[in-house]
Design a protein around this motif. Structure first.
Motif, PDB file in Angstrom:
ATOM      1  N   ASN A  14      -8.131   6.173  -6.467  1.00 34.83           N
ATOM      2  CA  ASN A  14      -6.728   6.599  -6.502  1.00 34.83           C
ATOM      3  C   ASN A  14      -6.584   8.107  -6.648  1.00 34.83           C
ATOM      4  N   GLU A  15      -7.482   8.712  -7.384  1.00 27.01           N
ATOM      5  CA  GLU A  15      -7.421  10.167  -7.547  1.00 27.01           C
ATOM      6  C   GLU A  15      -7.555  10.859  -6.198  1.00 27.01           C
ATOM      7  N   GLY A  16      -8.536  10.452  -5.436  1.00 31.73           N
ATOM      8  CA  GLY A  16      -8.735  11.064  -4.130  1.00 31.73           C
ATOM      9  C   GLY A  16      -7.656  10.688  -3.133  1.00 31.73           C
ATOM     10  N   PHE A  17      -7.208   9.429  -3.173  1.00 32.41           N
ATOM     11  CA  PHE A  17      -6.196   8.944  -2.235  1.00 32.41           C
ATOM     12  C   PHE A  17      -4.874   9.657  -2.458  1.00 32.41           C
ATOM     13  N   THR A  18      -4.489   9.810  -3.713  1.00 32.35           N
ATOM     14  CA  THR A  18      -3.239  10.501  -4.032  1.00 32.35           C
ATOM     15  C   THR A  18      -3.281  11.944  -3.543  1.00 32.35           C
ATOM     16  N   ALA A  19      -4.408  12.590  -3.751  1.00 27.87           N
ATOM     17  CA  ALA A  19      -4.538  13.976  -3.286  1.00 27.87           C
ATOM     18  C   ALA A  19      -4.489  14.049  -1.766  1.00 27.87           C
ATOM     19  N   GLN A  20      -5.013  13.031  -1.103  1.00 26.87           N
ATOM     20  CA  GLN A  20      -5.071  13.027   0.359  1.00 26.87           C
ATOM     21  C   GLN A  20      -3.705  12.800   0.994  1.00 26.87           C
ATOM     22  N   GLY A  22      -0.610  12.900  -0.519  1.00 26.33           N
ATOM     23  CA  GLY A  22       0.477  13.722  -1.024  1.00 26.33           C
ATOM     24  C   GLY A  22       1.451  12.966  -1.900  1.00 26.33           C
ATOM     25  N   PRO A  23       2.294  13.691  -2.627  1.00 20.03           N
ATOM     26  CA  PRO A  23       3.178  13.077  -3.627  1.00 20.03           C
ATOM     27  C   PRO A  23       4.260  12.168  -3.050  1.00 20.03           C
ATOM     28  N   GLU A  24       4.771  12.469  -1.860  1.00 19.77           N
ATOM     29  CA  GLU A  24       5.863  11.655  -1.321  1.00 19.77           C
ATOM     30  C   GLU A  24       5.403  10.241  -0.991  1.00 19.77           C
ATOM     31  N   LEU A  25       4.295  10.112  -0.264  1.00 18.47           N
ATOM     32  CA  LEU A  25       3.789   8.783   0.064  1.00 18.47           C
ATOM     33  C   LEU A  25       3.250   8.081  -1.180  1.00 18.47           C
ATOM     34  N   SER A  26       2.669   8.836  -2.076  1.00 18.68           N
ATOM     35  CA  SER A  26       2.182   8.242  -3.322  1.00 18.68           C
ATOM     36  C   SER A  26       3.330   7.618  -4.098  1.00 18.68           C
ATOM     37  N   ALA A  27       4.476   8.285  -4.107  1.00 13.57           N
ATOM     38  CA  ALA A  27       5.641   7.766  -4.819  1.00 13.57           C
ATOM     39  C   ALA A  27       6.130   6.461  -4.209  1.00 13.57           C
ATOM     40  N   TRP A  85      -7.939  -3.430   6.265  1.00 11.54           N
ATOM     41  CA  TRP A  85      -7.217  -2.160   6.214  1.00 11.54           C
ATOM     42  C   TRP A  85      -6.944  -1.713   4.787  1.00 11.54           C
ATOM     43  N   CYS A  86      -7.125  -2.613   3.829  1.00 11.74           N
ATOM     44  CA  CYS A  86      -6.792  -2.338   2.424  1.00 11.74           C
ATOM     45  C   CYS A  86      -8.016  -1.813   1.684  1.00 11.74           C
ATOM     46  N   ALA A 160       5.548   3.946   5.255  1.00  9.24           N
ATOM     47  CA  ALA A 160       4.479   4.838   4.798  1.00  9.24           C
ATOM     48  C   ALA A 160       3.166   4.504   5.505  1.00  9.24           C
ATOM     49  N   HIS A 161       2.913   3.195   5.688  1.00 10.13           N
ATOM     50  CA  HIS A 161       1.715   2.794   6.430  1.00 10.13           C
ATOM     51  C   HIS A 161       1.735   3.408   7.835  1.00 10.13           C
ATOM     52  N   THR A 162       2.911   3.355   8.463  1.00  8.57           N
ATOM     53  CA  THR A 162       3.044   3.902   9.818  1.00  8.57           C
ATOM     54  C   THR A 162       2.707   5.387   9.845  1.00  8.57           C
ATOM     55  N   GLN A 163       3.168   6.100   8.823  1.00  8.53           N
ATOM     56  CA  GLN A 163       2.848   7.526   8.745  1.00  8.53           C
ATOM     57  C   GLN A 163       1.346   7.753   8.600  1.00  8.53           C
ATOM     58  N   LEU A 164       0.676   6.772   7.987  1.00  8.18           N
ATOM     59  CA  LEU A 164      -0.771   6.876   7.809  1.00  8.18           C
ATOM     60  C   LEU A 164      -1.536   6.331   9.005  1.00  8.18           C
TER      61      LEU A 164
END
Length: 219
Positions: A14-20, A22-27, A85-86, A160-164
């Protein structure tokens, strides 16, 4: 071999994923997890004492196989996961391969992973974790629905998935966004559930030691 708990691995991921992302998608994902937790475990979700129903599943090669045939006459651990995908699913299945499977084999207990994705997705999940146990598809979540453990990502999460760069429906065999809550069942030789752990927050999973402890509930 991985020796840390699933929770520890998730925390690091989660630490790396959140940094990757960004805060908007993490929220968005944080809000989804909070909503799932607030809603709680479905009232009709599978529980201890329930009888497991049979179902027709698909192998990674696309062949039909009954759950009863895969489980056989012995007890088994069934793992319901969302898809290849998860990242939380991949992390969990790999941990089960490394830390849980040897114990289950010593005790004569089977291990089966089930998701609603296409057979190709099951093959990907198998290769992701170098899995050496059956990984099967439940098209349309027929089995998961019978067990009362079907949900779907929120509209915001799917956006958010679509953005990713992906959509759950593209991975599922029935082209919907329906997915199971991550769930581990331990069933005895008669198909009776002796342990049921349904996780509404998909970032949490059943730890290996919890499954091993549940084996003592088998007759």
């Amino acid at each position: 071999m991985t020796s840390s708990s699933i929770a520890e691995q998730v925390s690091t991921f989660n630490e790396g994923f959140t940094a990757q992302i960004g805060p908007e998608l993490s929220a968005v994902f944080d809000a989804e997890q909070q909503a799932l937790t607030a809603a709680g475990r479905p009232d009709d979700a599978v529980g201890v004492g329930d009888q497991l129903v049979d179902a027709t599943l698909l192998t990674p090669e696309g062949a039909e196989v009954s759950l009863a045939t895969v489980v056989g006459e012995g007890p088994a651990v069934l793992v319901f996961y969302r898809g290849a995908w998860c990242p939380y699913c991949n992390l969990t299945l790999k941990t089960y391969q490394e830390q849980l499977l040897p114990t289950l084999r010593d005790r004569g207990v089977g291990l089966v992973a089930i998701s609603p994705q296409t057979p190709e997705g099951s093959e990907l999940a198998t290769s992701n974790g170098s899995l050496d146990f059956p990984v099967l598809s439940d098209p349309g979540n027929v089995l998961s629905r019978a067990l009362g453990i079907v949900t779907e990502p929120t509209a915001e999460a799917r956006a958010a998935h679509t953005q990713l760069g992906f959509d759950v429906a593209d991975s599922n065999a029935d082209s919907t966004g329906d997915i199971p809550f991550p769930t581990v069942l331990v069933v005895d030789g008669d198909g009776r559930v002796v342990f049921a752990d349904v996780h509404v927050d998909y970032t949490t999973r059943t730890e290996v030691d919890e499954v091993v402890a549940a084996l003592d509930l088998l007759p």
